[in-house]
Design an enzyme around this catalytic site. Structure first.
Site, short mmCIF file in Angstrom:
data_model
loop_
_atom_site.label_atom_id
_atom_site.label_comp_id
_atom_site.label_asym_id
_atom_site.label_seq_id
_atom_site.Cartn_x
_atom_site.Cartn_y
_atom_site.Cartn_z
N PRO A 87 0.82 -1.21 0.00
CA PRO A 87 0.00 0.00 0.00
C PRO A 87 0.86 1.27 0.00
O PRO A 87 2.08 1.20 0.08
CB PRO A 87 -0.78 -0.12 1.30
CG PRO A 87 0.15 -0.85 2.21
CD PRO A 87 1.05 -1.70 1.36
N CYS A 88 0.18 2.40 -0.05
CA CYS A 88 0.81 3.72 0.01
C CYS A 88 1.65 3.83 1.27
O CYS A 88 1.19 3.40 2.32
CB CYS A 88 -0.30 4.78 0.03
SG CYS A 88 0.27 6.45 0.31
N PRO A 89 2.84 4.37 1.27
CA PRO A 89 3.52 5.03 0.14
C PRO A 89 4.50 4.12 -0.60
O PRO A 89 5.31 4.60 -1.38
CB PRO A 89 4.31 6.13 0.86
CG PRO A 89 4.76 5.45 2.13
CD PRO A 89 3.65 4.47 2.50
#
Lengths: 183, 80
Positions: free
Chosen positions: B17-19
């Site tokens: 997932p982000c980042p």
């Protein structure tokens, strides 16, 4: 115009250019991490690591409730006074002990969030700190918070290039930063 | 006639997932030469906005974006 006058004007201009250079904005993100809440500090590190990817230099200034999260849970120090011992016990010892700012529900919410994060592959706060170190995110720790809460440098995490500074050192960076944040 | 893209490096960033997609791609692009291409496989839907934003800021180029079964494929060319 006499040579003297021209020289004076030139000196004035030089001084102005020097002044502008000092406050010239760089591709830099300066962040104050005041909070010690898991969710907020996690957001701070997601932003910091993302910023490095976006080509920014990053400075994080840990102060007040943010400071105890940078303690190393495996280190113990002696010789603290009464208040220091109290603060030491009452505040989270390291990033792993941070709690959610909302829905903590006596710790239940925090552990549910942590297992959800694991399931969704979201890096833990400890992992984010490691990644920030690898990416060269600079960490400043407010000397005043250390002193006030009786923390000793020997109990803090071994973060590469960590510095114990006052607010002026942070502001020197913030003045030159295109982005400044407070969390 | 389908255009073929020569890929110099494949990055499997599925499940991250982000980042992480942006962090990994920005690191990975340093391992290839200017003009070479990374194929990045990403499942984070946020990357559809984030990788283009990163490319615009870092001055690189997306040659092609493919959306398959939950996986987004970016072909990113290093320009500098």
């Amino acid at each position: 115009m006499t040579t003297e006058e021209i020289e004076k004007q030139l000196a004035d201009l030089k001084a102005q250019v020097e002044g502008l250079k000092r406050t010239q904005q760089e591709d830099k993100l300066s962040m104050i991490v005041f909070s010690g809440d898991l969710d907020k500090v996690l957001a701070a590190f997601v932003t910091a690591t993302g910023a490095v990817a976006m080509g920014l230099e990053v400075v994080m200034y840990f102060t007040t409730w943010g400071t105890p999260l940078l303690r190393d849970k495996n280190k113990t120090v002696h010789g603290k006074d009464m208040m220091g011992i109290m603060f030491g016990h009452m505040l989270p010892k390291g990033a792993g002990a941070a709690k959610l700012s909302k829905l903590n529900m006596g710790g239940m919410g925090t552990s549910m969030m942590k297992s959800l994060m694991k399931k969704k592959n979201v890096a833990s706060l400890e992992e984010m700190i490691k990644m920030a170190a690898e990416l060269g995110v600079k960490i400043f720790i407010a000397e005043i918070s250390m002193d006030l809460m009786g923390f000793k440098r020997e109990e803090m995490i071994d973060y590469p290039g960590v510095e114990y500074v006052g607010v002026a050192t942070f502001l020197e960076q913030a003045i030159r930063s295109k982005i400044t944040l407070f969390l | 006639m389908a255009e073929t893209i020569n890929v110099d490096k494949v990055m499997d960033l599925k499940g991250l997932p982000c980042p992480m997609p942006v962090v990994k791609v920005s690191k990975g692009i340093k391992d290839i030469q200017v003009g070479q291409v990374i194929e990045a496989l990403i499942t984070d839907p946020g990357a559809l906005a984030d990788i283009p934003a990163w490319v615009r800021t870092s001055g690189n180029e997306i040659l092609k974006t493919e959306q398959g079964e939950g996986v987004i494929k970016f072909y990113i060319k290093r320009l500098k």
